[in-house]
Design a protein around this motif. Structure first.
Motif, PDB file in Angstrom:
ATOM      1  N   GLY A  90       0.615  -1.332  -0.140  1.00  0.00           N
ATOM      2  CA  GLY A  90       0.327   0.040   0.056  1.00  0.00           C
ATOM      3  C   GLY A  90       0.625   1.419   0.027  1.00  0.00           C
ATOM      4  O   GLY A  90       0.258   2.343   0.150  1.00  0.00           O
ATOM      5  N   GLY A  91       2.100   1.275  -0.119  1.00  0.00           N
ATOM      6  CA  GLY A  91       2.861   2.389  -0.403  1.00  0.00           C
ATOM      7  C   GLY A  91       2.224   3.417  -1.516  1.00  0.00           C
ATOM      8  O   GLY A  91       2.049   4.570  -1.128  1.00  0.00           O
ATOM      9  N   LEU A  92       2.272   2.997  -2.440  1.00  0.00           N
ATOM     10  CA  LEU A  92       1.692   3.765  -3.496  1.00  0.00           C
ATOM     11  C   LEU A  92       0.306   4.254  -3.402  1.00  0.00           C
ATOM     12  O   LEU A  92      -0.159   5.486  -3.721  1.00  0.00           O
ATOM     13  CB  LEU A  92       2.042   3.100  -4.733  1.00  0.00           C
ATOM     14  N   THR A  93      -0.365   3.357  -3.143  1.00  0.00           N
ATOM     15  CA  THR A  93      -1.799   3.479  -2.666  1.00  0.00           C
ATOM     16  C   THR A  93      -2.181   4.651  -1.728  1.00  0.00           C
ATOM     17  O   THR A  93      -3.116   5.573  -1.969  1.00  0.00           O
ATOM     18  CB  THR A  93      -2.706   2.249  -2.225  1.00  0.00           C
ATOM     19  N   LYS A  94      -1.404   4.750  -0.780  1.00  0.00           N
ATOM     20  CA  LYS A  94      -1.530   5.646   0.292  1.00  0.00           C
ATOM     21  C   LYS A  94      -1.128   7.181  -0.516  1.00  0.00           C
ATOM     22  O   LYS A  94      -1.609   7.894  -0.157  1.00  0.00           O
ATOM     23  CB  LYS A  94      -0.636   5.542   1.479  1.00  0.00           C
ATOM     24  N   MET A  95       0.029   7.198  -1.342  1.00  0.00           N
ATOM     25  CA  MET A  95       0.324   8.253  -1.717  1.00  0.00           C
ATOM     26  C   MET A  95      -0.720   8.953  -2.485  1.00  0.00           C
ATOM     27  O   MET A  95      -1.099  10.130  -2.669  1.00  0.00           O
ATOM     28  CB  MET A  95       1.731   8.154  -2.750  1.00  0.00           C
ATOM     29  N   MET A  96      -1.436   8.068  -3.361  1.00  0.00           N
ATOM     30  CA  MET A  96      -2.583   8.306  -4.370  1.00  0.00           C
ATOM     31  C   MET A  96      -3.558   9.085  -3.358  1.00  0.00           C
ATOM     32  O   MET A  96      -4.235  10.098  -3.427  1.00  0.00           O
ATOM     33  CB  MET A  96      -3.057   7.392  -5.143  1.00  0.00           C
ATOM     34  N   ALA A  97      -4.160   8.293  -2.124  1.00  0.00           N
ATOM     35  CA  ALA A  97      -4.945   8.690  -1.380  1.00  0.00           C
ATOM     36  C   ALA A  97      -4.793   9.942  -0.758  1.00  0.00           C
ATOM     37  O   ALA A  97      -5.604  10.799  -0.636  1.00  0.00           O
ATOM     38  CB  ALA A  97      -5.492   7.608  -0.266  1.00  0.00           C
ATOM     39  N   SER A  98      -3.537  10.433  -0.517  1.00  0.00           N
ATOM     40  CA  SER A  98      -3.198  11.673   0.238  1.00  0.00           C
ATOM     41  C   SER A  98      -3.075  12.565  -0.832  1.00  0.00           C
ATOM     42  O   SER A  98      -3.307  13.995  -0.242  1.00  0.00           O
ATOM     43  CB  SER A  98      -1.594  11.395   0.926  1.00  0.00           C
ATOM     44  N   GLN A  99      -3.234  12.479  -2.056  1.00  0.00           N
ATOM     45  CA  GLN A  99      -3.558  13.480  -3.102  1.00  0.00           C
ATOM     46  C   GLN A  99      -4.824  13.728  -3.373  1.00  0.00           C
ATOM     47  O   GLN A  99      -5.234  14.105  -4.814  1.00  0.00           O
ATOM     48  CB  GLN A  99      -2.397  13.273  -4.328  1.00  0.00           C
ATOM     49  N   GLY A 100      -5.915  13.229  -2.748  1.00  0.00           N
ATOM     50  CA  GLY A 100      -7.570  13.705  -3.008  1.00  0.00           C
ATOM     51  C   GLY A 100      -7.845  12.658  -3.865  1.00  0.00           C
ATOM     52  O   GLY A 100      -8.956  13.009  -4.336  1.00  0.00           O
ATOM     53  N   MET A 101      -7.080  11.456  -4.243  1.00  0.00           N
ATOM     54  CA  MET A 101      -8.079  10.410  -4.981  1.00  0.00           C
ATOM     55  C   MET A 101      -8.775   9.419  -4.085  1.00  0.00           C
ATOM     56  O   MET A 101      -8.351   9.251  -2.897  1.00  0.00           O
ATOM     57  CB  MET A 101      -6.688   9.740  -5.858  1.00  0.00           C
ATOM     58  N   GLN A 102      -9.934   8.836  -4.670  1.00  0.00           N
ATOM     59  CA  GLN A 102     -10.486   7.641  -4.058  1.00  0.00           C
ATOM     60  C   GLN A 102      -9.942   6.611  -4.531  1.00  0.00           C
ATOM     61  O   GLN A 102      -9.990   6.211  -5.638  1.00  0.00           O
ATOM     62  CB  GLN A 102     -12.044   8.086  -4.305  1.00  0.00           C
ATOM     63  N   VAL A 103      -9.243   5.634  -3.630  1.00  0.00           N
ATOM     64  CA  VAL A 103      -8.464   4.705  -4.406  1.00  0.00           C
ATOM     65  C   VAL A 103      -8.879   3.374  -3.794  1.00  0.00           C
ATOM     66  O   VAL A 103      -9.052   3.053  -2.509  1.00  0.00           O
ATOM     67  CB  VAL A 103      -6.779   4.722  -4.093  1.00  0.00           C
ATOM     68  N   LEU A 104      -8.996   2.275  -4.499  1.00  0.00           N
ATOM     69  CA  LEU A 104      -9.232   1.005  -4.179  1.00  0.00           C
ATOM     70  C   LEU A 104      -8.049   0.010  -4.467  1.00  0.00           C
ATOM     71  O   LEU A 104      -7.891   0.133  -5.788  1.00  0.00           O
ATOM     72  CB  LEU A 104     -10.627   0.307  -4.574  1.00  0.00           C
ATOM     73  N   GLY A 105      -7.297  -0.577  -3.648  1.00  0.00           N
ATOM     74  CA  GLY A 105      -6.271  -1.425  -3.841  1.00  0.00           C
ATOM     75  C   GLY A 105      -6.892  -2.764  -4.128  1.00  0.00           C
ATOM     76  O   GLY A 105      -8.004  -3.454  -3.637  1.00  0.00           O
ATOM     77  N   VAL A 106      -6.205  -3.544  -5.134  1.00  0.00           N
ATOM     78  CA  VAL A 106      -6.832  -5.074  -5.162  1.00  0.00           C
ATOM     79  C   VAL A 106      -5.369  -5.863  -5.426  1.00  0.00           C
ATOM     80  O   VAL A 106      -4.460  -5.534  -6.034  1.00  0.00           O
ATOM     81  CB  VAL A 106      -7.754  -5.232  -6.275  1.00  0.00           C
ATOM     82  N   ASP A 107      -5.315  -6.901  -4.641  1.00  0.00           N
ATOM     83  CA  ASP A 107      -4.312  -7.870  -4.792  1.00  0.00           C
ATOM     84  C   ASP A 107      -4.831  -9.348  -4.391  1.00  0.00           C
ATOM     85  O   ASP A 107      -5.624  -9.639  -3.646  1.00  0.00           O
ATOM     86  CB  ASP A 107      -3.363  -7.536  -3.743  1.00  0.00           C
ATOM     87  N   SER A 108      -3.812 -10.283  -4.256  1.00  0.00           N
ATOM     88  CA  SER A 108      -4.208 -11.438  -3.878  1.00  0.00           C
ATOM     89  C   SER A 108      -4.088 -11.464  -2.198  1.00  0.00           C
ATOM     90  O   SER A 108      -4.851 -12.544  -1.646  1.00  0.00           O
ATOM     91  CB  SER A 108      -3.071 -12.495  -4.308  1.00  0.00           C
ATOM     92  N   GLU A 109      -3.628 -10.595  -1.517  1.00  0.00           N
ATOM     93  CA  GLU A 109      -3.410 -10.568  -0.127  1.00  0.00           C
ATOM     94  C   GLU A 109      -3.355  -9.197   0.244  1.00  0.00           C
ATOM     95  O   GLU A 109      -2.481  -8.282  -0.136  1.00  0.00           O
ATOM     96  CB  GLU A 109      -2.230 -11.352   0.456  1.00  0.00           C
ATOM     97  N   VAL A 110      -4.340  -8.669   1.027  1.00  0.00           N
ATOM     98  CA  VAL A 110      -4.634  -7.356   1.234  1.00  0.00           C
ATOM     99  C   VAL A 110      -4.794  -7.064   2.851  1.00  0.00           C
ATOM    100  O   VAL A 110      -5.125  -5.952   3.235  1.00  0.00           O
ATOM    101  CB  VAL A 110      -5.891  -6.830   0.704  1.00  0.00           C
ATOM    102  N   SER A 111      -4.516  -7.956   3.725  1.00  0.00           N
ATOM    103  CA  SER A 111      -4.534  -7.807   5.234  1.00  0.00           C
ATOM    104  C   SER A 111      -3.700  -6.463   5.629  1.00  0.00           C
ATOM    105  O   SER A 111      -3.921  -5.792   6.571  1.00  0.00           O
ATOM    106  CB  SER A 111      -3.978  -8.988   5.957  1.00  0.00           C
ATOM    107  N   ALA A 112      -2.376  -6.226   4.860  1.00  0.00           N
ATOM    108  CA  ALA A 112      -1.522  -5.352   5.221  1.00  0.00           C
ATOM    109  C   ALA A 112      -2.128  -3.987   5.022  1.00  0.00           C
ATOM    110  O   ALA A 112      -1.925  -2.891   5.654  1.00  0.00           O
ATOM    111  CB  ALA A 112      -0.097  -5.575   4.615  1.00  0.00           C
TER     112      ALA A 112
END
Length: 348
Positions: free
Chosen positions: A209-231
């Motif tokens: 989620g490192g890049l996901t968090k950077m997108m969310a912090s710039q005002g984007m509504q972000v949904l991540g998708v992966d095989s494992e998402v507990s982190a």
């Protein structure tokens, strides 16, 4: 401990100092009441949660650099939390983590996520003061280090993919919001809000989620998708799992319930665990991705180039599937042997 001695040294040396915090203006006033109002003039900038950009949005520190007329690489961001380091690394400043801060609990060791590893760490403000006075172990931010030929590893480096995200924003393939958390601002007292919100983004292969968090912090509504998402969930980020093997038919079933998305972002094919090489641009994968797009959506990808694949083959396959590549480039990442392909595609 050591704060007033550090501020005294910085004042004596006429160093420019900014205070950036997600606390309120009232909290900052209470802080100066506590340490003494005579210290307020040490800070040439005080930016609170009322400012449009807050940590970990890198635009916060880019604003500071612009106000002072300096390169971000010549700034030092000091803090005691991962977000303090994340914002500095993302903006390209040097970063210092003060041990014992907000991420630490007695008897618990928390490893910093990618993008949150500081340039250096200290155990007290007294130690920081000594290092500043002696120039011990100090260095510039990662852009200047990379320009000097240094291979920047984890220390002081931003979240992987941040430069690709910057390219997407500059190419107008992805839109950032006018403030860091426009939706949160409607509910959290004091945070700036705006009607100019960022894109709704689906982040394929979001990992930790490192890049996901950077997108969310710039005002984007972000949904991540992966095989494992507990982190991702532990970090408070929105994410769902692939259904079955990534990018096969029906693998985005959970994400589809929240579709359509304005932008689909893929950084690094290796982030798609269990996905065969070159799978992401095959017809079945593209059809699955297009199922969560609307007519104006953009597919943004940065993937390693292989000697066996010509970019023209990827572009032609996309064209056959009804996607038009509107921007693309081959880039040699610093310290990497192989080039990567960046592209943006829209529905025809």
């Amino acid at each position: 401990p050591g704060l007033l001695q550090l501020l005294s040294m910085l004042r004596e040396r006429k160093a420019r100092v900014a205070l950036v915090t997600r606390n309120t203006t009232q909290s900052v006033s209470a802080f100066f009441d506590l340490i003494g109002s005579e210290w307020r003039d040490v800070f040439s900038l005080v930016l609170t949660r009322e400012f449009p950009f807050v940590k970990p949005d890198k635009r916060l520190l880019l604003h500071v650099a612009q106000e002072w007329g300096v390169e971000p690489s010549n700034l030092l961001m000091v803090g005691d939390s991962f977000e303090d380091v994340e914002v500095g690394n993302a903006a390209g400043t040097a970063t210092c983590m003060i041990a014992g801060g907000g991420n630490e609990k007695p008897g618990v060791v928390v490893s910093p996520p990618a993008g949150a590893v500081a340039s250096f760490c200290v155990h007290s403000l007294n130690e920081l003061q000594s290092r500043l006075e002696e120039g011990q172990g100090l260095q510039q931010g990662w852009p200047a280090r990379a320009a000097d030929g240094e291979t920047v590893l984890s220390e002081g480096a931003p979240a992987p993919g941040l430069q690709f995200l910057d390219w997407c924003i500059e190419s107008r393939a992805v839109k950032a919001g006018a403030c860091s958390f426009p939706r949160m601002g409607e509910y959290a007292g004091g945070l700036a809000t705006s009607s100019e919100r960022g894109d709704k983004v689906l982040h394929l292969g979001c990992g930790l989620g490192g890049l996901t968090k950077m997108m969310a912090s710039q005002g984007m509504q972000v949904l991540g998708v992966d095989s494992e998402v507990s982190a991702m969930h532990k970090r408070g980020l929105n994410a769902v799992q692939f259904t079955g093997q990534p990018l096969t038919y029906g693998s985005l079933r959970q994400a589809r319930s929240l579709a359509p998305f304005d932008a689909i972002l893929l950084h690094g094919e290796s982030s798609l665990h269990g996905c065969p090489e070159n799978m992401w641009w095959q017809p079945e994968a593209l059809q699955e991705v297009m199922s969560v797009m609307h007519e104006d959506s953009r597919l943004c990808a940065e993937v390693p180039m292989s000697s066996s694949v010509n970019p023209a083959a990827i572009i032609n396959t996309m064209h056959t599937m009804g996607l038009v590549v509107v921007a693309w480039q081959q880039v040699q990442p610093p310290g990497e042997q192989n080039k990567v392909l960046r592209l943006v595609a829209r529905q025809a």
